[in-house]
Design a protein around this motif. Structure first.
Motif, mmCIF file in Angstrom:
data_model
loop_
_atom_site.group_PDB
_atom_site.id
_atom_site.type_symbol
_atom_site.label_atom_id
_atom_site.label_comp_id
_atom_site.label_asym_id
_atom_site.label_seq_id
_atom_site.Cartn_x
_atom_site.Cartn_y
_atom_site.Cartn_z
ATOM 1 N N TYR A 178 0.849 -1.192 0.000
ATOM 2 C CA TYR A 178 0.000 0.000 0.000
ATOM 3 C C TYR A 178 0.882 1.239 0.000
ATOM 4 O O TYR A 178 1.884 1.242 0.675
ATOM 5 N N PRO A 179 0.579 2.328 -0.757
ATOM 6 C CA PRO A 179 -0.632 2.543 -1.538
ATOM 7 C C PRO A 179 -0.516 2.104 -3.001
ATOM 8 O O PRO A 179 -1.453 2.298 -3.756
ATOM 9 N N GLU A 180 0.601 1.507 -3.396
ATOM 10 C CA GLU A 180 0.742 1.124 -4.819
ATOM 11 C C GLU A 180 -0.193 -0.025 -5.191
ATOM 12 O O GLU A 180 -0.746 -0.039 -6.284
ATOM 13 N N ALA A 181 -0.326 -1.008 -4.296
ATOM 14 C CA ALA A 181 -1.105 -2.190 -4.672
ATOM 15 C C ALA A 181 -1.855 -2.735 -3.465
ATOM 16 O O ALA A 181 -1.505 -2.452 -2.316
ATOM 17 N N ASN A 182 -2.901 -3.505 -3.726
ATOM 18 C CA ASN A 182 -3.669 -4.139 -2.665
ATOM 19 C C ASN A 182 -3.072 -5.484 -2.301
ATOM 20 O O ASN A 182 -2.240 -6.029 -3.018
ATOM 21 N N ASP A 183 -3.534 -6.010 -1.191
ATOM 22 C CA ASP A 183 -3.094 -7.311 -0.716
ATOM 23 C C ASP A 183 -4.347 -8.163 -0.613
ATOM 24 O O ASP A 183 -5.378 -7.674 -0.152
ATOM 25 N N SER A 184 -4.305 -9.390 -1.063
ATOM 26 C CA SER A 184 -5.505 -10.196 -0.875
ATOM 27 C C SER A 184 -5.150 -11.635 -0.537
ATOM 28 O O SER A 184 -4.133 -12.167 -0.986
ATOM 29 N N GLY A 185 -5.978 -12.198 0.310
ATOM 30 C CA GLY A 185 -5.880 -13.620 0.636
ATOM 31 C C GLY A 185 -4.848 -13.987 1.685
ATOM 32 O O GLY A 185 -4.679 -15.167 1.980
ATOM 33 N N THR A 186 -4.177 -13.004 2.269
ATOM 34 C CA THR A 186 -3.178 -13.327 3.298
ATOM 35 C C THR A 186 -3.881 -13.473 4.654
ATOM 36 O O THR A 186 -4.599 -12.556 5.075
ATOM 37 N N PRO A 187 -3.695 -14.607 5.340
ATOM 38 C CA PRO A 187 -4.384 -14.808 6.626
ATOM 39 C C PRO A 187 -3.922 -13.808 7.687
ATOM 40 O O PRO A 187 -2.735 -13.511 7.803
ATOM 41 N N ILE A 188 -4.893 -13.291 8.442
ATOM 42 C CA ILE A 188 -4.634 -12.276 9.474
ATOM 43 C C ILE A 188 -4.746 -12.938 10.841
ATOM 44 O O ILE A 188 -5.743 -13.608 11.121
ATOM 45 N N ALA A 189 -3.763 -12.697 11.705
ATOM 46 C CA ALA A 189 -3.800 -13.274 13.056
ATOM 47 C C ALA A 189 -3.979 -12.172 14.098
ATOM 48 O O ALA A 189 -3.530 -11.042 13.895
ATOM 49 N N GLY A 190 -4.648 -12.515 15.195
ATOM 50 C CA GLY A 190 -4.599 -11.667 16.381
ATOM 51 C C GLY A 190 -5.731 -10.674 16.576
ATOM 52 O O GLY A 190 -5.715 -9.918 17.552
ATOM 53 N N VAL A 191 -6.749 -10.670 15.695
ATOM 54 C CA VAL A 191 -7.825 -9.676 15.853
ATOM 55 C C VAL A 191 -8.589 -9.894 17.169
ATOM 56 O O VAL A 191 -8.888 -8.935 17.893
ATOM 57 N N ASP A 192 -8.865 -11.163 17.495
ATOM 58 C CA ASP A 192 -9.594 -11.437 18.749
ATOM 59 C C ASP A 192 -8.803 -10.945 19.951
ATOM 60 O O ASP A 192 -9.363 -10.359 20.885
ATOM 61 N N ALA A 193 -7.490 -11.160 19.908
ATOM 62 C CA ALA A 193 -6.652 -10.735 21.039
ATOM 63 C C ALA A 193 -6.670 -9.214 21.165
ATOM 64 O O ALA A 193 -6.741 -8.672 22.273
ATOM 65 N N ALA A 194 -6.634 -8.522 20.035
ATOM 66 C CA ALA A 194 -6.658 -7.053 20.076
ATOM 67 C C ALA A 194 -7.986 -6.562 20.645
ATOM 68 O O ALA A 194 -8.035 -5.622 21.445
ATOM 69 N N GLU A 195 -9.078 -7.216 20.253
ATOM 70 C CA GLU A 195 -10.392 -6.815 20.791
ATOM 71 C C GLU A 195 -10.471 -7.116 22.284
ATOM 72 O O GLU A 195 -11.033 -6.332 23.048
ATOM 73 N N ALA A 196 -9.886 -8.234 22.682
ATOM 74 C CA ALA A 196 -9.891 -8.581 24.110
ATOM 75 C C ALA A 196 -9.066 -7.581 24.903
ATOM 76 O O ALA A 196 -9.293 -7.388 26.097
ATOM 77 N N ALA A 197 -8.121 -6.914 24.228
ATOM 78 C CA ALA A 197 -7.295 -5.897 24.898
ATOM 79 C C ALA A 197 -7.999 -4.545 24.887
ATOM 80 O O ALA A 197 -7.362 -3.506 25.067
ATOM 81 N N ASP A 198 -9.312 -4.559 24.642
ATOM 82 C CA ASP A 198 -10.130 -3.351 24.750
ATOM 83 C C ASP A 198 -9.988 -2.387 23.594
ATOM 84 O O ASP A 198 -10.305 -1.209 23.730
ATOM 85 N N ALA A 199 -9.502 -2.874 22.454
ATOM 86 C CA ALA A 199 -9.455 -2.002 21.275
ATOM 87 C C ALA A 199 -10.674 -2.298 20.413
ATOM 88 O O ALA A 199 -11.261 -3.379 20.484
ATOM 89 N N LEU A 200 -11.038 -1.323 19.605
ATOM 90 C CA LEU A 200 -12.041 -1.541 18.571
ATOM 91 C C LEU A 200 -11.262 -1.871 17.309
ATOM 92 O O LEU A 200 -10.341 -1.136 16.946
ATOM 93 N N VAL A 201 -11.603 -2.965 16.656
ATOM 94 C CA VAL A 201 -10.909 -3.306 15.413
ATOM 95 C C VAL A 201 -11.929 -3.194 14.283
ATOM 96 O O VAL A 201 -12.843 -4.015 14.171
ATOM 97 N N PHE A 202 -11.794 -2.135 13.495
ATOM 98 C CA PHE A 202 -12.708 -1.916 12.374
ATOM 99 C C PHE A 202 -12.110 -2.530 11.120
ATOM 100 O O PHE A 202 -10.923 -2.335 10.830
ATOM 101 N N HIS A 203 -12.936 -3.264 10.378
ATOM 102 C CA HIS A 203 -12.452 -3.921 9.156
ATOM 103 C C HIS A 203 -12.500 -2.931 7.995
ATOM 104 O O HIS A 203 -13.539 -2.335 7.729
ATOM 105 N N ALA A 204 -11.377 -2.784 7.309
ATOM 106 C CA ALA A 204 -11.308 -1.832 6.195
ATOM 107 C C ALA A 204 -11.199 -2.557 4.864
ATOM 108 O O ALA A 204 -11.822 -2.171 3.877
ATOM 109 N N GLY A 205 -10.414 -3.627 4.830
ATOM 110 C CA GLY A 205 -10.257 -4.408 3.598
ATOM 111 C C GLY A 205 -9.977 -5.848 3.977
ATOM 112 O O GLY A 205 -8.830 -6.294 3.943
ATOM 113 N N THR A 206 -11.035 -6.551 4.388
ATOM 114 C CA THR A 206 -10.865 -7.952 4.797
ATOM 115 C C THR A 206 -11.891 -8.814 4.073
ATOM 116 O O THR A 206 -12.864 -8.315 3.522
ATOM 117 N N ALA A 207 -11.654 -10.113 4.106
ATOM 118 C CA ALA A 207 -12.627 -11.069 3.575
ATOM 119 C C ALA A 207 -12.515 -12.326 4.413
ATOM 120 O O ALA A 207 -11.546 -12.494 5.164
#
Ligand code: AMP
Ligand code: GLY
Length: 403
Positions: free
Chosen positions: A320-349
């Motif tokens: 980014y910002p030249e090209a998009n990324d797709s299909g790469t598995p993302i780790a740790g969102v649940d842990a971040a939410e459990a740490a009291d953060a809001l995790v808003f999805h911007a470009g996920t599938a």
């Protein structure tokens, strides 16, 4: 109330999250939405710029209010398509959204309304700023301090359709001031600052935005009122006088120069990622306010911000910002939410049930605190818990120089 949020980014996830807190909300729908929004409501596979498809969906679902997030459908007239068939819409008509869709139109309106902005230049000579006239997802502006930068900027800007706008280069701190508008009445929201460059220390190319925070030091209620009086109200009055009233969100991107505030751009919708830092601070009912702007008017509506601060860090793909990324598995969102953060999805599938990248800006991590420094610490602590190969983010969002 049945609400349809149109769009699929972090801004729309944040809007959906805040709307879901309203006691008046019955059903939340999104088109097309994203995996984050799908946890709050029903997502429908209709594109944000497919006016007829959205009309059919809104009719079938008996939607009471459509909230259009991104600029492209607004500029293309999706609000008009829905409104013509009696659906209440938060978002301006195509005629009013030209304020964002054409930089030269915005300049003409500002001139007529007496709003201070950067001077247009007849000749491109450094230092200056070269802008593509039309929509460019935040990537059509080239700040040129040297001859080399100007040559490169002119070449890059020529890749966009339409004419170029050349203007004086302004220096200062940037500030975004959003206001809800019902065609006439202007209701400002808390100010926020966006970080447009891709790299730490404001280096590298412009992006859609790499992070944000709110409140902003020095931009108190009196200052916001002064901006609204000199910028938003005159523009709203000018558009109304032209027979194309603006209703929706009017976003003024400002440069605070030594000679006073100057408008860099207008947007006809909520900013992304500023919205992610503004909405968590709001005390009032966002649904009431958006419905007021879209229907009965904003007189008597208030939407105050709490004293707390919010910081948002954007996690983007490695190219980014030249090209998009797709299909790469993302780790740790649940842990971040459990740490009291809001995790808003911007470009996920979702791929076979697993969360993967699907865009340039992938996730927005927002945290709230008593101060900007505390919110910042919490946001970065949560960011550390998330990872995928190539993930990049700025480490200086809301850092010491900015607060
Ligand atoms: P815009 O899309 O017009 O807001 O431009 C994107 C970014 O380019 C702004 O947020 C500024 O960082 C920068 N920019 C735009 N216009 C100017 C200007 N006249 N002088 C200096 N920087 C500018
Ligand atoms: N964050 C800049 C924008 O939404 O245009």
């Amino acid at each position: 109330m049945k609400v349809l949020v149109v769009g699929s980014g972090g801004r729309e996830h944040a809007l959906a999250w805040k709307l879901a807190q309203s006691p008046r909300l019955g059903e939340l729908h999104a088109a097309p939405g994203n995996p984050g929004i799908a946890r709050l409501g029903a997502c429908h596979p209709v594109r944000a710029d497919d006016g007829e498809g959205l009309l059919a969906l809104a009719t079938e679902l008996a939607i009471d209010l459509a909230v259009i997030g991104p600029e492209a459908p607004l500029v293309a007239g999706v609000s008009d398509v829905l409104r013509r068939r009696g659906i209440a819409v938060f978002g301006p008509s195509a005629a009013a959204a030209r304020l964002e869709g054409s930089k030269s139109f915005a300049k003409e309106v500002m001139r007529a309304a007496g709003v201070p902005s950067a001077e247009s230049l007849a000749v491109a000579r450094p230092p200056c700023v070269v802008k593509a006239d039309g929509l460019a997802a935040g990537k059509g502006v080239f700040v040129c301090r040297t001859r080399e930068e100007l040559d490169a900027g002119l070449e890059a800007a020529a890749a966009f359709e339409g004419p170029l706008v050349i203007e004086e280069l302004l220096d200062g701190d940037e500030l975004s001031i959003f206001a809800l508008v019902d065609g006439e009445t202007v209701l400002p929201l808390a100010p926020a600052q966006d970080f447009k460059r891709v790299g730490d220390g404001d280096t590298g190319p412009n992006t859609g935005g790499m992070g944000s925070y709110s409140p902003v030091r020095g931009a108190d209620a009196a200052f916001v009122e002064e901006i609204v009086e000199t910028v938003h109200r005159p523009v709203v009055a000018e558009l109304a006088a032209r027979g194309t009233p603006f209703s929706g969100l009017l976003y003024a991107g400002l440069m605070l120069t030594a000679d006073g505030p100057r408008v860099l751009e207008f947007n006809a919708r909520f900013g992304d990622p500023e919205t992610q830092s503004i909405l968590p601070r709001l005390d009032g009912d966002l649904l009431d306010a958006l419905l007021g702007a879209a229907t009965a008017g904003l007189r008597g509506v208030s939407l105050d911000a709490s004293d707390r601060a919010a910081v948002t860090v954007v996690l983007a793909g490695g190219s980014y910002p030249e090209a998009n990324d797709s299909g790469t598995p993302i780790a740790g969102v649940d842990a971040a939410e459990a740490a009291d953060a809001l995790v808003f999805h911007a470009g996920t599938a979702l791929h076979r049930g697993a969360l993967v990248t699907n865009g340039g800006r992938v996730l927005d991590v927002t945290a709230v605190g008593e101060t900007v420094a505390e919110a910042r610490e919490r946001a970065y602590a949560a960011v550390e818990l998330i990872s995928w190969p190539g993930m990049r983010y700025r480490r200086d969002i809301a850092g010491a120089v900015h607060v």
